[in-house]
Design a protein around this motif. Structure first.
Motif, mmCIF file in Angstrom:
data_model
loop_
_atom_site.group_PDB
_atom_site.id
_atom_site.type_symbol
_atom_site.label_atom_id
_atom_site.label_comp_id
_atom_site.label_asym_id
_atom_site.label_seq_id
_atom_site.Cartn_x
_atom_site.Cartn_y
_atom_site.Cartn_z
ATOM 1 N N THR A 85 0.816 -1.214 0.000
ATOM 2 C CA THR A 85 0.000 0.000 0.000
ATOM 3 C C THR A 85 0.848 1.261 0.000
ATOM 4 O OG1 THR A 85 -1.733 -1.184 1.210
ATOM 5 C CG2 THR A 85 -1.869 1.215 1.174
ATOM 6 N N ASP A 86 1.894 1.275 0.816
ATOM 7 C CA ASP A 86 2.746 2.467 0.898
ATOM 8 C C ASP A 86 3.484 2.715 -0.410
ATOM 9 O OD1 ASP A 86 1.956 2.918 3.501
ATOM 10 O OD2 ASP A 86 3.665 1.857 4.380
ATOM 11 N N ASP A 87 3.923 1.640 -1.062
ATOM 12 C CA ASP A 87 4.644 1.786 -2.326
ATOM 13 C C ASP A 87 3.729 2.282 -3.444
ATOM 14 O OD1 ASP A 87 6.969 0.949 -1.129
ATOM 15 O OD2 ASP A 87 6.774 -1.141 -1.785
ATOM 16 N N MET A 88 2.462 1.886 -3.385
ATOM 17 C CA MET A 88 1.513 2.313 -4.414
ATOM 18 C C MET A 88 0.982 3.721 -4.181
ATOM 19 S SD MET A 88 -0.905 -0.881 -5.552
ATOM 20 C CE MET A 88 -1.467 -1.362 -3.919
ATOM 21 N N ALA A 89 0.995 4.167 -2.946
ATOM 22 C CA ALA A 89 0.313 5.408 -2.563
ATOM 23 C C ALA A 89 0.637 6.619 -3.435
ATOM 24 C CB ALA A 89 0.598 5.719 -1.093
ATOM 25 N N PRO A 90 1.916 6.893 -3.774
ATOM 26 C CA PRO A 90 2.204 8.094 -4.567
ATOM 27 C C PRO A 90 1.527 8.112 -5.932
ATOM 28 C CG PRO A 90 4.215 7.197 -3.598
ATOM 29 C CD PRO A 90 3.146 6.172 -3.410
ATOM 30 N N TRP A 91 1.159 6.940 -6.438
ATOM 31 C CA TRP A 91 0.595 6.851 -7.786
ATOM 32 C C TRP A 91 -0.923 6.745 -7.775
ATOM 33 C CZ3 TRP A 91 4.595 8.342 -10.249
ATOM 34 C CH2 TRP A 91 5.865 7.955 -9.827
ATOM 35 N N LEU A 92 -1.517 6.766 -6.595
ATOM 36 C CA LEU A 92 -2.966 6.619 -6.479
ATOM 37 C C LEU A 92 -3.672 7.947 -6.240
ATOM 38 C CD1 LEU A 92 -3.107 3.329 -4.399
ATOM 39 C CD2 LEU A 92 -3.575 3.624 -6.838
ATOM 40 N N SER A 93 -2.932 9.042 -6.341
ATOM 41 C CA SER A 93 -3.496 10.389 -6.256
ATOM 42 C C SER A 93 -2.885 11.219 -7.374
ATOM 43 C CB SER A 93 -3.180 11.053 -4.906
ATOM 44 O OG SER A 93 -3.727 10.317 -3.838
ATOM 45 N N ASP A 94 -3.644 12.172 -7.873
ATOM 46 C CA ASP A 94 -3.055 13.079 -8.854
ATOM 47 C C ASP A 94 -2.136 14.051 -8.128
ATOM 48 O OD1 ASP A 94 -5.233 14.567 -7.672
ATOM 49 O OD2 ASP A 94 -5.051 15.986 -9.301
ATOM 50 N N TRP A 95 -1.243 14.694 -8.863
ATOM 51 C CA TRP A 95 -0.199 15.507 -8.229
ATOM 52 C C TRP A 95 -0.768 16.739 -7.529
ATOM 53 C CZ3 TRP A 95 0.876 20.571 -9.731
ATOM 54 C CH2 TRP A 95 0.288 21.000 -10.914
ATOM 55 N N ARG A 96 -1.996 17.147 -7.891
ATOM 56 C CA ARG A 96 -2.604 18.291 -7.211
ATOM 57 C C ARG A 96 -3.385 17.881 -5.964
ATOM 58 N NH1 ARG A 96 -5.689 22.038 -11.446
ATOM 59 N NH2 ARG A 96 -6.841 20.115 -11.821
ATOM 60 N N GLY A 97 -3.513 16.574 -5.738
ATOM 61 C CA GLY A 97 -4.204 16.093 -4.539
ATOM 62 C C GLY A 97 -5.702 16.194 -4.601
ATOM 63 N N ARG A 98 -6.268 16.263 -5.796
ATOM 64 C CA ARG A 98 -7.726 16.403 -5.927
ATOM 65 C C ARG A 98 -8.436 15.071 -6.140
ATOM 66 N NH1 ARG A 98 -8.740 21.943 -9.504
ATOM 67 N NH2 ARG A 98 -7.976 23.385 -7.914
ATOM 68 N N TYR A 99 -7.723 14.101 -6.666
ATOM 69 C CA TYR A 99 -8.340 12.808 -6.945
ATOM 70 C C TYR A 99 -7.526 11.707 -6.280
ATOM 71 C CZ TYR A 99 -11.088 15.350 -10.336
ATOM 72 O OH TYR A 99 -11.956 16.253 -10.918
ATOM 73 N N HIS A 100 -8.244 10.756 -5.650
ATOM 74 C CA HIS A 100 -7.603 9.670 -4.930
ATOM 75 C C HIS A 100 -8.317 8.367 -5.278
ATOM 76 C CE1 HIS A 100 -5.763 12.817 -2.430
ATOM 77 N NE2 HIS A 100 -6.971 13.363 -2.398
ATOM 78 N N GLY A 101 -7.567 7.293 -5.383
ATOM 79 C CA GLY A 101 -8.178 6.017 -5.717
ATOM 80 C C GLY A 101 -7.465 4.858 -5.057
ATOM 81 N N LYS A 102 -7.892 3.650 -5.427
ATOM 82 C CA LYS A 102 -7.289 2.424 -4.923
ATOM 83 C C LYS A 102 -7.041 1.491 -6.106
ATOM 84 C CE LYS A 102 -9.882 2.730 -0.568
ATOM 85 N NZ LYS A 102 -10.905 2.069 0.288
ATOM 86 N N ALA A 103 -6.146 0.536 -5.926
ATOM 87 C CA ALA A 103 -5.858 -0.436 -6.984
ATOM 88 C C ALA A 103 -5.511 -1.777 -6.380
ATOM 89 C CB ALA A 103 -4.710 0.064 -7.865
ATOM 90 N N ARG A 104 -5.837 -2.840 -7.104
ATOM 91 C CA ARG A 104 -5.486 -4.187 -6.631
ATOM 92 C C ARG A 104 -3.983 -4.395 -6.682
ATOM 93 N NH1 ARG A 104 -9.357 -8.681 -9.333
ATOM 94 N NH2 ARG A 104 -8.144 -9.988 -7.902
ATOM 95 N N VAL A 105 -3.356 -3.787 -7.687
ATOM 96 C CA VAL A 105 -1.925 -3.969 -7.879
ATOM 97 C C VAL A 105 -1.418 -2.852 -8.779
ATOM 98 C CG1 VAL A 105 -2.280 -5.492 -9.864
ATOM 99 C CG2 VAL A 105 -0.117 -5.603 -8.609
#
Length: 481
Positions: free
Chosen positions: A33-53
């Motif tokens: 989860t921690d390794d994926m976290a930087p890529w699960l939000s847009d750089w402006r911090g407006r959109y956040h999501g989750k992923a299986r992998v």
């Protein structure tokens, strides 16, 4: 239990993750989860999501195998390059059902100096491409502020623009060929170097600007240009945006082959940047209502006369009162400082507080009138705000920012006022015959606005193409169409 979270997941019986690992190996498979976290939000911090992998294929073969696996099991795929987009187009939703497919490992670049082309993996970074082309005495004539993170695949998928569109066009004009993985895992090779090929549709154009909803770009063949041997960067003071338009026409008539950039900004933008950057200063000293940043370039054959031609053009413009003052950069350091003023507008404004930022376009000849009209209309309905328009005058691209009153809390202001302002802006630009997106795409940010403002017939065709190429709707769901 082991120390490898992926193996632990396998031991818990997740057959899908086991299959992913068998295709990509440990290096290409990230589930922490921690390794994926930087890529699960847009750089402006407006959109956040989750992923299986977070899947990171090394080449088109691995990517195609991943797509076939996802197609077989009904798993949505969100492709991502540098994650530098402005509209949330590369962020998965919060259901956690999708995989996030990163192209960053597919970053090879091959320059062919004879054909003046670059063949790049989708994950190649724009700045690295610039450097590779320069090493061969060539250049890729598209640049933007995020060149250090933007990838070729992302630029293709969003049909990116930038500061050199005036002369070279948007990404669509620079793509000579593509390799694309379709929703069923087929690899579509559109990289032919034929100058003439009339076998039906030009299929590559369908994928440029499609934001990963029709296929996943894995490779692009891009047109290069001769290296710039000489350039002149000019900072100009102007009475009005209309004068800027007149100056643009004057430059296009006098030096059409040399004029590469023409950016405009109001005085408020320059003041904000000078306050924001410790070493910044007004190149002209005396304040003007508007400013223009011009760039003229020449290859080695025309380099010797470029300086004299630019000086003559500016003298003529001053005599005709098309501009009030002008400064020509004396060297490359000063030229870059001029450009830094333009490229620092957005961060300087973010430092001031909440704002709604709009990437829109109108017919080039109507841009000055639109800028004046939209400011009056917004301030009439929402007094106390500040409206700033700047951008690429040569292609009608307006970056329209509406800044909240001092002391506003961002989330509350965006929810209660900002979103209404944006709806109003998009209604206005549509009424003026413009577009709600000039160079950043639709993503999820403008999805409903596109449905509300775009031609129903055009939407119908887009949806039909989506159904034909991705009948299960697994490619970047919830974006664009």
């Amino acid at each position: 239990m082991t120390d490898n979270p992926l193996i632990d997941a396998d031991l818990h019986g997740d057959a899908f993750l086991a299959s992913v690992r068998s295709i990509l190996g440990d290096k290409g498979t990230v589930i922490d989860t921690d390794d994926m976290a930087p890529w699960l939000s847009d750089w402006r911090g407006r959109y956040h999501g989750k992923a299986r992998v977070l899947a990171q294929p090394a080449d088109a073969h691995e990517l195609a195998a991943m797509v076939r696996l996802c197609a077989k099991q009904g798993v949505p795929i969100v492709a991502q390059g540098g994650n530098s987009g402005m509209v949330g187009g590369a962020v998965p939703d919060d259901s956690g059902t999708a995989i996030l497919l990163s192209t960053r490992r597919m970053n090879d670049i091959a320059i062919d100096a004879d054909t003046m082309t670059a063949t790049c993996g989708a994950g190649a970074i724009l700045q690295v491409l610039h450097e590779a082309a320069e090493a061969h005495g060539l250049r890729f004539p598209l640049s933007l502020g995020g060149k250090g993170s933007a990838t070729v695949g992302g630029l293709v998928s969003t049909n990116a623009g930038g500061t050199q569109v005036l002369r070279h066009g948007v990404m669509r004009a620079l793509v000579q060929g593509l390799e694309v993985v379709l929703a069923d895992g087929q690899v579509l090779n559109l990289t032919s170097n034929l100058k003439k090929d009339n076998r039906g549709f030009d299929l590559k154009q369908m994928f440029i600007g499609s934001e990963g909803t029709l296929g996943i770009v894995t490779r692009a063949v891009l047109k290069l240009s001769p290296a710039v041997a000489e350039r002149r960067v000019v900072f100009v003071g102007l009475e009005s945006a209309h004068r800027a338009r007149e100056l643009l026409v004057h430059c296009q008539k006098a030096m059409p082959a040399a004029l590469e950039g023409f950016e405009i900004m109001p005085r408020q933008c320059l003041d904000a940047v000078v306050e924001y950057l410790p070493d910044a200063r007004d190149p002209l000293g005396e304040g003007h209502n508007w400013y223009a940043l011009l760039e003229f370039v020449a290859d080695k054959h025309a380099a010797a006369t470029l300086g004299d031609e630019v000086e003559a053009l500016l003298m003529d413009a001053l005599e005709k009162e098309l501009c009030a003052d002008a400064a020509i950069a004396a060297n490359e350091t000063q030229a870059e400082s001029f450009w830094q003023l333009r490229e620092s507008i957005a961060p300087a404004e973010r430092a001031r507080g909440p704002a709604m930022q709009h990437d829109i376009s109108v017919p080039v000849e109507r841009m000055p009138d639109f800028i004046i009209a939209v400011e009056k209309a917004i301030l009439k309905r929402w007094p106390g705000h500040e409206v700033i328009s700047f951008g690429h005058l040569g292609d009608g691209n307006v970056h329209l920012h509406v800044i909240a009153p001092s002391g506003s809390e961002r989330e509350q202001w965006e929810r209660e006022t900002g979103k209404s302002i944006s709806r109003f802006v998009y209604e206005l630009v549509t009424a003026w015959g413009g577009s709600i997106s000039a160079e950043h795409g639709i993503g999820q940010d403008k999805l409903q606005t596109l449905r509300d403002t775009h031609d129903p017939a055009a939407l119908s065709v887009m949806r039909a193409i989506k159904r034909a190429l991705d009948p299960a709707g697994l490619l970047n769901p919830g974006k664009l169409v």
